[in-house]
Write a protein that holds these residues in place. Sequence first.
Motif, PDB file in Angstrom:
ATOM      1  N   CYS A 162       0.836  -1.199   0.000  1.00 50.17           N
ATOM      2  CA  CYS A 162       0.000   0.000   0.000  1.00 50.17           C
ATOM      3  C   CYS A 162       0.867   1.244   0.000  1.00 50.17           C
ATOM      4  O   CYS A 162       1.733   1.410   0.859  1.00 50.17           O
ATOM      5  CB  CYS A 162      -0.910  -0.015   1.230  1.00 50.17           C
ATOM      6  N   LYS A 163       0.624   2.136  -0.958  1.00 49.34           N
ATOM      7  CA  LYS A 163       1.359   3.408  -1.030  1.00 49.34           C
ATOM      8  C   LYS A 163       0.642   4.514  -0.268  1.00 49.34           C
ATOM      9  O   LYS A 163       1.247   5.438   0.233  1.00 49.34           O
ATOM     10  CB  LYS A 163       1.542   3.826  -2.492  1.00 49.34           C
ATOM     11  N   LYS A 164      -0.692   4.403  -0.198  1.00 49.07           N
ATOM     12  CA  LYS A 164      -1.474   5.420   0.520  1.00 49.07           C
ATOM     13  C   LYS A 164      -2.758   4.781   1.040  1.00 49.07           C
ATOM     14  O   LYS A 164      -3.549   4.256   0.261  1.00 49.07           O
ATOM     15  CB  LYS A 164      -1.806   6.598  -0.395  1.00 49.07           C
ATOM     16  N   LEU A 165      -2.960   4.828   2.359  1.00 46.48           N
ATOM     17  CA  LEU A 165      -4.162   4.289   2.981  1.00 46.48           C
ATOM     18  C   LEU A 165      -5.226   5.380   3.041  1.00 46.48           C
ATOM     19  O   LEU A 165      -5.029   6.423   3.668  1.00 46.48           O
ATOM     20  CB  LEU A 165      -3.840   3.779   4.386  1.00 46.48           C
ATOM     21  N   ALA A 166      -6.358   5.136   2.387  1.00 47.00           N
ATOM     22  CA  ALA A 166      -7.390   6.172   2.278  1.00 47.00           C
ATOM     23  C   ALA A 166      -8.270   6.256   3.515  1.00 47.00           C
ATOM     24  O   ALA A 166      -8.746   7.343   3.870  1.00 47.00           O
ATOM     25  CB  ALA A 166      -8.259   5.922   1.043  1.00 47.00           C
ATOM     26  N   ASN A 167      -8.493   5.105   4.181  1.00 45.64           N
ATOM     27  CA  ASN A 167      -9.392   5.109   5.330  1.00 45.64           C
ATOM     28  C   ASN A 167      -8.867   4.142   6.380  1.00 45.64           C
ATOM     29  O   ASN A 167      -7.696   4.196   6.723  1.00 45.64           O
ATOM     30  CB  ASN A 167     -10.818   4.764   4.891  1.00 45.64           C
ATOM     31  N   LYS A 168      -9.690   3.207   6.859  1.00 46.07           N
ATOM     32  CA  LYS A 168      -9.271   2.314   7.945  1.00 46.07           C
ATOM     33  C   LYS A 168      -8.641   1.018   7.462  1.00 46.07           C
ATOM     34  O   LYS A 168      -7.872   0.398   8.193  1.00 46.07           O
ATOM     35  CB  LYS A 168     -10.480   1.990   8.840  1.00 46.07           C
ATOM     36  N   ALA A 169      -8.982   0.575   6.259  1.00 46.86           N
ATOM     37  CA  ALA A 169      -8.447  -0.680   5.739  1.00 46.86           C
ATOM     38  C   ALA A 169      -8.214  -0.551   4.234  1.00 46.86           C
ATOM     39  O   ALA A 169      -8.909   0.204   3.548  1.00 46.86           O
ATOM     40  CB  ALA A 169      -9.395  -1.838   6.036  1.00 46.86           C
ATOM     41  N   VAL A 170      -7.242  -1.313   3.718  1.00 45.50           N
ATOM     42  CA  VAL A 170      -6.877  -1.208   2.306  1.00 45.50           C
ATOM     43  C   VAL A 170      -7.896  -1.968   1.445  1.00 45.50           C
ATOM     44  O   VAL A 170      -8.699  -1.365   0.740  1.00 45.50           O
ATOM     45  CB  VAL A 170      -5.454  -1.749   2.070  1.00 45.50           C
ATOM     46  N   CYS A 171      -7.851  -3.293   1.496  1.00 43.45           N
ATOM     47  CA  CYS A 171      -8.755  -4.133   0.713  1.00 43.45           C
ATOM     48  C   CYS A 171      -8.495  -5.587   1.064  1.00 43.45           C
ATOM     49  O   CYS A 171      -7.572  -5.900   1.820  1.00 43.45           O
ATOM     50  CB  CYS A 171      -8.581  -3.910  -0.795  1.00 43.45           C
ATOM     51  N   ASP A 172      -9.313  -6.484   0.522  1.00 40.58           N
ATOM     52  CA  ASP A 172      -9.066  -7.921   0.558  1.00 40.58           C
ATOM     53  C   ASP A 172      -8.736  -8.372  -0.856  1.00 40.58           C
ATOM     54  O   ASP A 172      -9.279  -7.828  -1.833  1.00 40.58           O
ATOM     55  CB  ASP A 172     -10.294  -8.683   1.051  1.00 40.58           C
ATOM     56  N   ILE A 173      -7.856  -9.376  -0.980  1.00 39.77           N
ATOM     57  CA  ILE A 173      -7.514  -9.935  -2.295  1.00 39.77           C
ATOM     58  C   ILE A 173      -7.659 -11.446  -2.233  1.00 39.77           C
ATOM     59  O   ILE A 173      -7.008 -12.104  -1.427  1.00 39.77           O
ATOM     60  CB  ILE A 173      -6.076  -9.555  -2.714  1.00 39.77           C
ATOM     61  N   ARG A 174      -8.544 -11.979  -3.068  1.00 35.50           N
ATOM     62  CA  ARG A 174      -8.776 -13.429  -3.098  1.00 35.50           C
ATOM     63  C   ARG A 174      -7.785 -14.133  -4.002  1.00 35.50           C
ATOM     64  O   ARG A 174      -7.294 -15.223  -3.683  1.00 35.50           O
ATOM     65  CB  ARG A 174     -10.195 -13.736  -3.537  1.00 35.50           C
ATOM     66  N   LYS A 175      -7.472 -13.520  -5.134  1.00 32.25           N
ATOM     67  CA  LYS A 175      -6.485 -14.098  -6.034  1.00 32.25           C
ATOM     68  C   LYS A 175      -6.046 -13.071  -7.064  1.00 32.25           C
ATOM     69  O   LYS A 175      -6.708 -12.047  -7.270  1.00 32.25           O
ATOM     70  CB  LYS A 175      -7.028 -15.340  -6.760  1.00 32.25           C
ATOM     71  N   ILE A 176      -4.906 -13.357  -7.696  1.00 35.76           N
ATOM     72  CA  ILE A 176      -4.378 -12.546  -8.792  1.00 35.76           C
ATOM     73  C   ILE A 176      -4.145 -13.477  -9.955  1.00 35.76           C
ATOM     74  O   ILE A 176      -3.564 -14.560  -9.804  1.00 35.76           O
ATOM     75  CB  ILE A 176      -3.065 -11.848  -8.387  1.00 35.76           C
ATOM     76  N   GLU A 177      -4.605 -13.079 -11.139  1.00 34.26           N
ATOM     77  CA  GLU A 177      -4.444 -13.909 -12.324  1.00 34.26           C
ATOM     78  C   GLU A 177      -3.553 -13.206 -13.342  1.00 34.26           C
ATOM     79  O   GLU A 177      -3.703 -12.023 -13.606  1.00 34.26           O
ATOM     80  CB  GLU A 177      -5.796 -14.200 -12.975  1.00 34.26           C
ATOM     81  N   LEU A 178      -2.634 -13.987 -13.922  1.00 30.96           N
ATOM     82  CA  LEU A 178      -1.842 -13.533 -15.063  1.00 30.96           C
ATOM     83  C   LEU A 178      -2.362 -14.305 -16.259  1.00 30.96           C
ATOM     84  O   LEU A 178      -2.111 -15.494 -16.399  1.00 30.96           O
ATOM     85  CB  LEU A 178      -0.355 -13.793 -14.832  1.00 30.96           C
ATOM     86  N   ARG A 179      -3.128 -13.614 -17.104  1.00 30.19           N
ATOM     87  CA  ARG A 179      -3.817 -14.283 -18.219  1.00 30.19           C
ATOM     88  C   ARG A 179      -3.071 -14.043 -19.527  1.00 30.19           C
ATOM     89  O   ARG A 179      -2.646 -12.917 -19.772  1.00 30.19           O
ATOM     90  CB  ARG A 179      -5.255 -13.757 -18.337  1.00 30.19           C
TER      91      ARG A 179
END
Length: 256
Positions: A239-256
Amino acid sequence: MNALLNLVVLVSSFFFAVPVWSQCVGEWSQQTAWGNLQAKGSTVTMTVNELPNAGYVSLPRLNNRLESVTAKGIADELRFIPEIDHWRVFVPKNATLPLSIEVKLLEKIRRCDSPFVVKPSENGKVTLPAHHAETQGEKLRFEPQPHKNTIGYWTVASDTATWQFEINDAREFSVVVHQGCGKGQGGSEVEFVVTSLSDHSKQTLPMVVKDTGHFQNFVPREIGSLKLDKGKYRLEVGCKKLANKAVCDIRKIELR
């Protein structure tokens, strides 16, 4: 000689108390103060002989998705909380001992002592799931519950997650991130940095987190493309900049 003997005793004691993990372990056992653990196939059986003072028993964090946590003689699933390096299962105060708890997983049990290297599918696609992420920092962790299956608790901006993967032949990939974010929590700025483990060259893709209405409401987002040669790589998200209380959740990343 005495110093050497003491060292041998210390090392032997450590390995007696803690299971020795190989790159991929599907079967192991461990004695604890409250009972024992037996791991086999895709199930960890926890036999509780004494009610722990903390109210819960624990097992190491696994590179697996969770199916269920049940106990013989108890109708409801047991309360489960994932910590960064271990998972907690809470024992009902009125439970009859000994109590047999079953932690069922969706894959064969995997606990790695080194980063898991994701290999491409037959068509060359690379999928980096949350359960193969390594998290670094104060709060960020893998949450294996069926309704989550994500890296989450991302409330500290300096926390990061990394994956390792390999490419069989040079090609260009589009990068798709399955991201969720709670209502009013969008706007954080994150970066996905892919580093070649052979020449240490880097490619960076930025993303502004989208408010999806709920942290477990995952939306696939194409954030850019990468040109990768054959070889092994590390992907780190930070994270380069936190906008509020939490960044996000990530379930998966795909390289297609």
